[in-house]
Scaffold this active site. Structure first.
Site, PDB file in Angstrom:
ATOM      1  N   GLU A  95      15.138 -49.497  24.834  1.00 51.71           N
ATOM      2  CA  GLU A  95      16.215 -50.444  24.507  1.00 51.71           C
ATOM      3  C   GLU A  95      15.751 -51.889  24.670  1.00 51.71           C
ATOM      4  O   GLU A  95      16.084 -52.753  23.864  1.00 51.71           O
ATOM      5  CB  GLU A  95      17.397 -50.216  25.461  1.00 51.71           C
ATOM      6  CG  GLU A  95      18.522 -49.443  24.871  1.00 51.71           C
ATOM      7  CD  GLU A  95      19.686 -49.413  25.855  1.00 51.71           C
ATOM      8  OE1 GLU A  95      20.639 -48.752  25.540  1.00 51.71           O
ATOM      9  OE2 GLU A  95      19.622 -50.044  26.931  1.00 51.71           O
ATOM     10  N   HIS A 138      21.209 -46.425  23.088  1.00 51.72           N
ATOM     11  CA  HIS A 138      22.129 -46.764  24.180  1.00 51.72           C
ATOM     12  C   HIS A 138      23.050 -45.585  24.509  1.00 51.72           C
ATOM     13  O   HIS A 138      23.272 -45.261  25.680  1.00 51.72           O
ATOM     14  CB  HIS A 138      22.956 -47.976  23.757  1.00 51.72           C
ATOM     15  CG  HIS A 138      23.742 -48.578  24.872  1.00 51.72           C
ATOM     16  ND1 HIS A 138      23.146 -49.259  25.907  1.00 51.72           N
ATOM     17  CD2 HIS A 138      25.072 -48.564  25.125  1.00 51.72           C
ATOM     18  CE1 HIS A 138      24.084 -49.650  26.760  1.00 51.72           C
ATOM     19  NE2 HIS A 138      25.253 -49.247  26.301  1.00 51.72           N
ATOM     20  N   ASN A 171      -0.419 -30.233   1.837  1.00 49.06           N
ATOM     21  CA  ASN A 171      -1.399 -30.016   0.780  1.00 49.06           C
ATOM     22  C   ASN A 171      -1.354 -31.117  -0.265  1.00 49.06           C
ATOM     23  O   ASN A 171      -2.397 -31.570  -0.741  1.00 49.06           O
ATOM     24  CB  ASN A 171      -1.159 -28.657   0.113  1.00 49.06           C
ATOM     25  CG  ASN A 171      -1.953 -27.565   0.803  1.00 49.06           C
ATOM     26  OD1 ASN A 171      -3.143 -27.427   0.606  1.00 49.06           O
ATOM     27  ND2 ASN A 171      -1.280 -26.823   1.661  1.00 49.06           N
TER      28      ASN A 171
END
Length: 678
Positions: free
Chosen positions: A68, A46, A414
């Protein structure tokens, strides 16, 4: 209003809010029932929407607005959270991040967000993503972009009751969506005129966005008003269209999404809704907490990194002059001068600590991006991986922070690709299906250690040796004499990879050699410990700061060299007769360990004859578990110096990491002990 002056603040705060969204969505994924997390995400989204609308970045404002709506539906328990929902929300945040970065790079922050907005809209409508994918093209073909992404007005219980009662009295309730022309300059004025028309026709009970936001022009080109009236649709349409710069008006009769009986039920039993009460209390509590945080935050100020760098550069000059003054004071042997210089040294020492502390940044700023990366990678690899982060508050100098991110990404990827097994294999081995990667940071002395530990398959000694021999990295004869750690270090060789299949993630043998060289260029080191079948630990040791370091100054002939104290174990003076030979290498017995002797004069080709003394001066240095005894002519003493790079003309000078200017104006080269220890 001139916006450029606020641009830096906007970019900085947008990054913070997006980071907060990222972290909280990951937390929500683990605790989908904790609606307080949704409120946190909602608040960040917001705020971002409001800021971007004020700054005129419509695409960011629009996308956050649609996001929202989804968050609001989650918070009101209208839709259930699913992995697919999180994927789309993360996709939205990625798009928002790229738009913010585009603005930071001088761009306009525009991006085609229709596809993401469409997915969000369909989630809000309760459709699954697979369903929405199937109908996406059809929906896009028949609907205008703003129609597809139009937020839905939510009504609370009171408003629903008012609508119902008005219908009982013969009134109609309409949702009127008014679209203004894209070139409309005074949107707030047009909204006012539309409201003036509507209020003459009936009673406005709701608007989306709210009236305050409409007045502040915090909306896109359209807004929706809910009106209770006895006017018919065509009259309403004609009256609103008379307002100039109104592009289109859509009027639809309001219908309840939920059966009215449920509303009645809720009206009768308000006390049976503890969940609603809790939901209403949560934002209040969170607001109080946020206020407390804001109160604490008001005591700090933001300072540009450039300014801190300038301050550091100036202070480095001061450190050089301090060394010069201390030397002059010793030469003149004046008591008053001694006292003054000592006092100045003490104060500048305190000042140095303060400046260095100001440049210290929590390693959290780097770690923050990893949970998202691990989540996505785990989904790509079809693995279940839990990332645990310990010690994210550990602080490091900003220059180190800037460099350490990429090596850590390599190591984590990895660990996930090579280390952690698939759930089926883990289950067959009697391990839990969920693998764990532990990312840990902690201080120790003047160093920071960062460890990446996984509970995966570990490194196969035989496989590494086989590959190393086949690639000619090590001979077959030598291979069998290597210890486990020496074998593991072979994976840092350039082009080395034990992966059988080349994937997008790893297997090309690119990465770990770069990781090692990057860490060593920062004055750090990396070690590996692994147990086959149980997992591996990659441990990185880094200096706290790179700018001002404590060194031991030594002399070689007429030249002075600086050896970083962080590498020194101790200094020693031994008889030349104590030097022994082993494997064609001069060594000494240092507390029961065989330590090779390195003649620095030979390494750096320093002119001068060898003195006839039977004693020699040694500096015992270390690199991880390895040690070496550096032979020097004499010790000068300990000093704090400013590390300066040798510049672009003198790159890759063997065993030299930089230079410094001493108090007498001489230049001393700073040794890179890691390069001298094999």
């Amino acid at each position: 209003m001139e916006m450029n002056q606020y641009l830096e603040v906007f970019i900085e705060e947008s990054r913070e809010h997006l980071q907060s969204c990222n972290e909280n969505i990951l937390a929500l994924e683990k605790n989908p029932d904790d609606l307080s997390i949704v409120n946190e995400i909602f608040r960040s989204a917001h705020t971002l929407k409001g800021m971007s609308a004020t700054m005129g970045y419509e695409d960011i404002a629009h996308l956050t607005h649609v996001m929202e709506n989804v968050l609001d539906a989650i918070r009101n328990e209208k839709i259930k959270v699913t992995p697919e929902l999180f994927d789309v929300v993360f996709l939205s945040i990625d798009a928002l991040e790229s738009m913010v970065e585009s603005i930071a790079a001088g761009g306009d922050g525009k991006r085609d967000i229709q596809e993401i907005a469409l997915k969000l809209q369909m989630i809000e409508d309760g459709k699954t993503i697979s369903q929405s994918q199937a109908s996406a093209e059809a929906a896009a073909a028949v609907a205008e972009p703003y129609e597809v992404n139009r937020p839905k007005t939510q009504y609370d219980q009171f408003e629903q009751t008012v609508i119902k009662q008005s219908k009982d009295q013969g009134f109609e309730c309409f949702e009127i969506t008014v679209s203004l022309r894209p070139d409309c300059l005074l949107k707030a004025a047009r909204v006012f005129m539309v409201f003036e028309v509507l209020e003459k026709c009936g009673e406005v009970i709701k608007s989306n966005p709210s009236v305050e936001k409409l007045e502040e022009e915090q909306f896109d080109q359209y807004f929706t008003v809910t009106l209770i009236t006895k006017e018919n649709v065509s009259d309403l349409h004609s009256k609103i269209m008379k307002v100039s710069e109104v592009d289109e008006v859509e009027i639809s009769a309001f219908t309840f999404d939920e059966p009215l009986e449920e509303v009645k039920e809720e009206e009768k039993k308000p006390e049976t809704k503890p969940g609603l009460t809790e939901k209403k209390q949560t934002p209040v509590e969170s607001t109080q907490q946020t206020s407390a945080k804001q109160a604490a935050g008001n005591k700090t100020i933001r300072v540009s990194i450039d300014r801190l760098d300038s301050l550091m550069n100036l202070f480095e000059e001061l450190v050089i002059d301090r060394g010069r003054l201390e030397q002059i004071s010793r030469e003149l042997d004046n008591t008053e001068l001694h006292e003054t210089v000592e006092r100045m040294s003490r104060i500048s020492g305190d000042l140095q600590n303060i400046i260095l502390n100001m440049r210290m940044v929590p390693v959290e700023t780097v770690f923050n991006r990893f949970p998202r990366m691990v989540r996505q990678l785990a989904r790509d690899l079809n693995k279940v991986i839990n990332l645990e982060i310990i010690g994210a508050e550990t602080e490091l100098d900003r220059t180190v922070i800037d460099e350490i991110g990429d090596p850590l990404v390599h190591l984590l990827r990895n660990a996930m690709d090579h280390g952690i097994e698939t759930p089926e294999i883990r289950k067959a081995k009697g391990k839990p299906e969920e693998g764990t990667v532990l990312l840990k940071a902690y201080h120790s002395g003047n160093h920071v250690f960062i460890e990446i530990e996984d509970d995966g398959a570990g490194i196969s000694r035989d496989k590494v040796l086989e590959k190393a021999i086949s690639k000619g990295i090590v001979s077959e004869q030598t291979a069998h004499t290597l210890t486990d750690k020496q074998v593991y270090e072979l994976i840092f060789a350039s082009g080395f990879s034990t992966a059988d299949i080349i994937s997008d993630i790893s297997g090309r043998g690119v990465g770990l050699d770069v990781v090692k060289s990057t860490i060593e260029s920062l004055g750090g080191s990396i070690t590996i410990d692994s147990t086959q079948g149980s997992g591996s630990i990659f441990s990185i040791q880094l200096p706290l700061t790179l700018s001002i370091i404590s060194v031991m100054l030594v002399e070689l002939g007429m030249e002075k060299y600086a050896i970083p104290l962080s590498s020194i174990i101790e200094t020693a003076i031994i008889r030349k007769s104590e030097i022994m030979n082993a494997h064609n290498q001069k060594v000494i017995d240092f507390r029961g360990r065989v330590v090779p002797v390195v003649q620095l004069k030979e390494v750096f080709e320093v002119p001068g004859e060898e003195d006839g003394s039977e004693f020699m001066s040694l500096v015992i240095v270390r690199k991880g578990d390895k040690m070496a005894a550096l032979v020097v002519d004499s010790f000068i003493g300990q000093q704090e110096v400013v590390l300066k790079s040798l510049g672009n003309y003198l790159t890759n000078v063997f065993a030299i990491s930089g230079a410094t200017i001493l108090g007498d104006g001489q230049v001393a080269l700073i040794l890179d002990c890691n390069a001298l220890i094999k």
